[in-house]
Design a protein around this motif. Structure first.
Motif, PDB file in Angstrom:
ATOM      1  N   MET A  19       0.822  -1.199   0.000  1.00 11.32           N
ATOM      2  CA  MET A  19       0.000   0.000   0.000  1.00 11.32           C
ATOM      3  C   MET A  19       0.868   1.267   0.000  1.00 11.32           C
ATOM      4  SD  MET A  19      -2.751  -1.408   2.791  1.00 11.32           S
ATOM      5  CE  MET A  19      -3.873  -0.022   2.783  1.00 11.32           C
ATOM      6  N   ALA A  20       1.965   1.224   0.741  1.00 13.46           N
ATOM      7  CA  ALA A  20       2.854   2.380   0.786  1.00 13.46           C
ATOM      8  C   ALA A  20       3.479   2.642  -0.576  1.00 13.46           C
ATOM      9  CB  ALA A  20       3.945   2.148   1.837  1.00 13.46           C
ATOM     10  N   ALA A  21       3.871   1.578  -1.270  1.00 11.59           N
ATOM     11  CA  ALA A  21       4.446   1.741  -2.603  1.00 11.59           C
ATOM     12  C   ALA A  21       3.425   2.352  -3.560  1.00 11.59           C
ATOM     13  CB  ALA A  21       4.931   0.398  -3.141  1.00 11.59           C
ATOM     14  N   MET A  22       2.172   1.951  -3.437  1.00 13.04           N
ATOM     15  CA  MET A  22       1.121   2.508  -4.288  1.00 13.04           C
ATOM     16  C   MET A  22       0.918   3.998  -4.004  1.00 13.04           C
ATOM     17  SD  MET A  22      -2.799   1.135  -4.694  1.00 13.04           S
ATOM     18  CE  MET A  22      -2.218  -0.364  -5.497  1.00 13.04           C
ATOM     19  N   ALA A  23       1.023   4.374  -2.737  1.00 15.87           N
ATOM     20  CA  ALA A  23       0.843   5.776  -2.364  1.00 15.87           C
ATOM     21  C   ALA A  23       2.098   6.601  -2.557  1.00 15.87           C
ATOM     22  CB  ALA A  23       0.400   5.863  -0.907  1.00 15.87           C
ATOM     23  N   GLY A  24       3.248   5.930  -2.775  1.00 20.31           N
ATOM     24  CA  GLY A  24       4.501   6.649  -2.974  1.00 20.31           C
ATOM     25  C   GLY A  24       5.093   7.208  -1.692  1.00 20.31           C
ATOM     26  N   HIS A  65       1.217   4.684   7.570  1.00 19.96           N
ATOM     27  CA  HIS A  65       0.542   4.445   8.848  1.00 19.96           C
ATOM     28  C   HIS A  65       0.069   5.773   9.436  1.00 19.96           C
ATOM     29  CE1 HIS A  65       0.079   3.645  13.160  1.00 19.96           C
ATOM     30  NE2 HIS A  65      -0.162   2.399  12.824  1.00 19.96           N
ATOM     31  N   ALA A  66       0.943   6.764   9.460  1.00 23.25           N
ATOM     32  CA  ALA A  66       0.591   8.068  10.031  1.00 23.25           C
ATOM     33  C   ALA A  66      -0.536   8.732   9.235  1.00 23.25           C
ATOM     34  CB  ALA A  66       1.819   8.974  10.065  1.00 23.25           C
ATOM     35  N   LEU A  67      -0.483   8.627   7.910  1.00 26.67           N
ATOM     36  CA  LEU A  67      -1.514   9.238   7.068  1.00 26.67           C
ATOM     37  C   LEU A  67      -2.868   8.573   7.282  1.00 26.67           C
ATOM     38  CD1 LEU A  67       0.437   9.689   3.706  1.00 26.67           C
ATOM     39  CD2 LEU A  67      -0.325  11.514   5.247  1.00 26.67           C
ATOM     40  N   PHE A  68      -2.894   7.245   7.375  1.00 31.58           N
ATOM     41  CA  PHE A  68      -4.155   6.533   7.583  1.00 31.58           C
ATOM     42  C   PHE A  68      -4.762   6.884   8.941  1.00 31.58           C
ATOM     43  CE2 PHE A  68      -3.941   4.046   3.821  1.00 31.58           C
ATOM     44  CZ  PHE A  68      -5.144   3.362   3.709  1.00 31.58           C
ATOM     45  N   GLY A  98      -8.512   7.517  11.167  1.00 29.19           N
ATOM     46  CA  GLY A  98      -8.577   7.075  12.555  1.00 29.19           C
ATOM     47  C   GLY A  98      -8.295   5.598  12.723  1.00 29.19           C
ATOM     48  N   LEU A  99      -7.733   4.958  11.695  1.00 24.63           N
ATOM     49  CA  LEU A  99      -7.425   3.531  11.709  1.00 24.63           C
ATOM     50  C   LEU A  99      -6.058   3.295  11.080  1.00 24.63           C
ATOM     51  CD1 LEU A  99     -10.770   2.011  10.353  1.00 24.63           C
ATOM     52  CD2 LEU A  99      -9.926   1.832  12.694  1.00 24.63           C
ATOM     53  N   PRO A 100      -5.283   2.320  11.570  1.00 25.61           N
ATOM     54  CA  PRO A 100      -4.062   1.913  10.868  1.00 25.61           C
ATOM     55  C   PRO A 100      -4.431   1.268   9.531  1.00 25.61           C
ATOM     56  CG  PRO A 100      -4.092   1.101  13.128  1.00 25.61           C
ATOM     57  CD  PRO A 100      -5.473   1.591  12.833  1.00 25.61           C
ATOM     58  N   PRO A 101      -3.490   1.203   8.593  1.00 25.89           N
ATOM     59  CA  PRO A 101      -3.799   0.658   7.258  1.00 25.89           C
ATOM     60  C   PRO A 101      -4.392  -0.743   7.287  1.00 25.89           C
ATOM     61  CG  PRO A 101      -1.654   1.717   7.245  1.00 25.89           C
ATOM     62  CD  PRO A 101      -2.106   1.705   8.666  1.00 25.89           C
ATOM     63  N   LEU A 102      -3.809  -1.655   8.060  1.00 28.46           N
ATOM     64  CA  LEU A 102      -4.298  -3.029   8.033  1.00 28.46           C
ATOM     65  C   LEU A 102      -5.659  -3.174   8.710  1.00 28.46           C
ATOM     66  CD1 LEU A 102      -1.060  -5.153   8.534  1.00 28.46           C
ATOM     67  CD2 LEU A 102      -2.192  -4.425   6.420  1.00 28.46           C
ATOM     68  N   ALA A 103      -5.967  -2.305   9.667  1.00 28.17           N
ATOM     69  CA  ALA A 103      -7.310  -2.315  10.249  1.00 28.17           C
ATOM     70  C   ALA A 103      -8.329  -1.852   9.216  1.00 28.17           C
ATOM     71  CB  ALA A 103      -7.353  -1.424  11.492  1.00 28.17           C
TER      72      ALA A 103
END
Length: 231
Positions: free
Chosen positions: A151-156, A163-166, A171-176
């Motif tokens: 996901m990070a690679a897709m977002a660049g 994680h911080a952006l999500f 209000g949730l971590p990426p995997l949540a």
């Protein structure tokens, strides 16, 4: 004068196919809905809304008690680039700011025009555009291996930055967030298909059927069979 017309609505039964010449945002306040727009089906809940472009066919069916904020935008309110962008990405990953406003609605009532806030998150150049692209990729194929690195690679961005952006946006971590998207997709399959529970679990990205059962019971208090029996 407001550029859009917001109103709270409850649906007492399936709407059947509808089509109108204005754009519309569908944002769940509480409860869940089965939704179809432009021939593509989805599931709306506290984390996901939908956008209907002018001229698109759509219908919905509520799953129990619910209410939605419907925001109608007449012709000329949204520019062509924004309309095209939202036409291609109709599923809206609802930011925590928007969800908080929705939670306050029954008590606070409809105050002001919600459109500027929606555009800030969902317009092509909005603050949430990059994450919306990642979220819609997950929604389109929830069964893929959605690691933080992928996901990070897709977002660049780096994994820690993602994680911080999500957390800031949703209000949730990426995997949540991925877990919620998988469960949302699986619940729709339970109601709209005759596929086996094991097949739905595998296609949704769960390692085994029992993991799917635990996730659904934790979220809804129901097993997959009990959820399917709702229909």
């Amino acid at each position: 004068m407001s550029a859009s017309t917001p109103h709270l609505r409850r649906y007492l039964g399936p709407t059947g196919l509808e089509c109108h010449d204005y754009a519309q945002w569908v944002l769940p306040v509480h409860g869940e809905l089965q939704f179809e727009v432009g021939g593509a089906g989805g599931h709306l809940d506290r984390l996901q809304g939908a956008f209907v472009a002018p001229g698109q066919t759509h219908d919905l069916e509520a799953l129990g008690e619910h209410s939605c904020l419907i925001v109608d935008c007449p012709a000329g309110v949204l520019d062509d680039d924004t309309l095209e962008h939202l036409y291609r990405k109709p599923w809206l990953a609802l930011p925590i700011e928007v969800r908080q406003r929705l939670r306050e609605l029954p008590a606070s009532g409809l105050v002001g025009d919600p459109l500027p806030r929606l555009l800030r998150h969902f317009a092509p150049a909005g603050s949430g555009a990059r994450l919306q692209g990642v979220c819609m990729a997950v929604v389109s194929a929830p069964g893929l291996d959605w690691s933080v690195a992928r996901m990070a690679a897709m977002a660049g961005v780096s994994g820690s930055r993602l994680h911080a952006l999500f957390v800031r946006e949703f209000g949730l971590p990426p995997l949540a967030w991925v877990g919620a998207a998988r469960l949302r997709w699986a619940k729709r399959q339970l109601l709209g298909s005759d596929a086996s529970l094991s097949d739905i679990a595998q296609r949704a990205g769960y390692s085994e059927q029992s993991a799917f059962t635990r996730a659904l019971r934790r979220e809804s208090g129901r097993t997959p069979r009990q959820w399917r029996a709702r229909q």
